[in-house]
Design an enzyme around this catalytic site. Structure first.
Site, PDB file in Angstrom:
ATOM      1  N   ALA A 117       9.248 -11.496  -6.903  1.00 12.85           N
ATOM      2  CA  ALA A 117       8.211 -11.285  -8.023  1.00 12.85           C
ATOM      3  C   ALA A 117       8.748 -12.182  -8.984  1.00 12.85           C
ATOM      4  CB  ALA A 117       7.925  -9.666  -8.300  1.00 12.85           C
ATOM      5  N   ASP A 122       8.472 -17.746   4.299  1.00 10.15           N
ATOM      6  CA  ASP A 122       8.109 -18.843   5.104  1.00 10.15           C
ATOM      7  C   ASP A 122       6.801 -19.863   4.435  1.00 10.15           C
ATOM      8  OD1 ASP A 122       9.957 -18.160   6.678  1.00 10.15           O
ATOM      9  OD2 ASP A 122       8.994 -16.855   7.842  1.00 10.15           O
TER      10      ASP A 122
END
Length: 294
Positions: free
Chosen positions: A215, A245
């Protein structure tokens, strides 16, 4: 010319959603179960293809129903699977518990991925045509090294996601152009908890490093450039599986298009932020128009 080649894993993700992950020896009640095509290699391939890249996949699926579905998922996203092998035995699986905060815990069973110990016929020729090779560590290290060496022979940009984290031989790092660990993997590789300090340590072995910080965004450092810190848009996370990914796949596309690193990082961050607002790994990855609009 193939823009991006991914040498990596394919797994079927067996995902349980529960209020929290169980402690050792504890049983908790979940609310939902899903099977979702995944694996770090396949996830990066799908993410890059959906972001607009021309992508080919090298790896292996098993001779089972999961293998058929994994191959179909890649092809449906536009990934070339001509060199994706079918191995005897089961496909790889990842057993994942996702909690109400979107966090997850995983156990990965390699299955067919464990059969990929070196490059096969045609693999190096395909890598030679690429602009970028994406690598991770869910295949045997010997295959990762073979791919990195082939890319170095043909001056192909090599991007390594060092996950699952493990000690890496100097000869592998010497063949890597860009290392993309998360903050936990960076700490494992260096023994240093502070991301900036860990990144500076990694620069002794590779020319460029991006550390993803969840975050808190991402941090880019390079030997010949000023550090860049990119924040994450505020979103409500549903499932963080596949976010890293997605970031790497989108970043590879942006860099392949010649975008400056700060712009490429912001674009990849937007893609990852969209990913965490949806359940699953490959199923949550955004398409290019969504990233452009974010």
């Amino acid at each position: 010319m193939t823009g991006i080649v991914v040498l990596g894993s394919t797994n079927m993700d067996l995902v349980v959603y529960a209020a929290r992950t169980p402690k050792l020896g504890e049983t908790v009640t979940g609310r939902e179960f899903r099977t979702v095509p995944g694996g770090k290699g396949a996830n990066q391939a799908v993410a890059a293809a959906r972001a607009g890249g021309e992508v080919a996949m090298i790896g292996a699926v098993g001779a089972d129903g999961y293998g058929e579905r994994l191959r179909h998922t890649l092809e449906a996203s536009g990934v070339d699977t001509d060199l994706l092998r079918t191995a005897e035995g089961p496909s790889g699986t990842a057993h994942i518990v996702v909690d109400d905060e979107g966090g997850n815990a995983k156990v990965v069973i390699p299955g067919a991925n464990g059969t990929v110990t070196e490059l096969g016929p045609g693999d190096e020729a395909l890598i030679e045509t690429a602009g970028t090779l994406l690598l991770q560590l869910e295949l045997p290290l010997s295959a990762v090294q073979s791919g990195a060496d082939a890319a170095r022979r043909h001056a192909v940009r090599t991007v390594l996601t060092p996950s699952p984290a493990q000690p890496l031989p100097p000869e592998l790092l010497a063949a890597v152009d860009l290392l993309v660990p998360n903050e936990h993997e960076a700490a494992t590789l260096t023994g240093v908890a502070d991301p900036r300090s860990a990144a500076e340590s990694l620069l002794r072995q590779v020319p460029e490093v991006v550390i993803t910080l969840g975050a808190a965004g991402s941090l880019y450092v390079a030997r010949d450039a000023e550090p860049v810190r990119v924040p994450v848009p505020r979103v409500t996370p549903v499932d963080r599986t596949g976010a890293g990914d997605t970031f790497v796949g989108a970043l590879a596309v942006a860099l392949g298009e010649g975008r400056p690193m700060p712009d490429a990082l912001r674009w990849a961050t937007a893609a990852a932020a969209l990913c965490v607002t949806r359940p699953g790994a490959s199923t949550s990855m955004p398409y290019r128009p969504e990233i452009e609009d974010a």
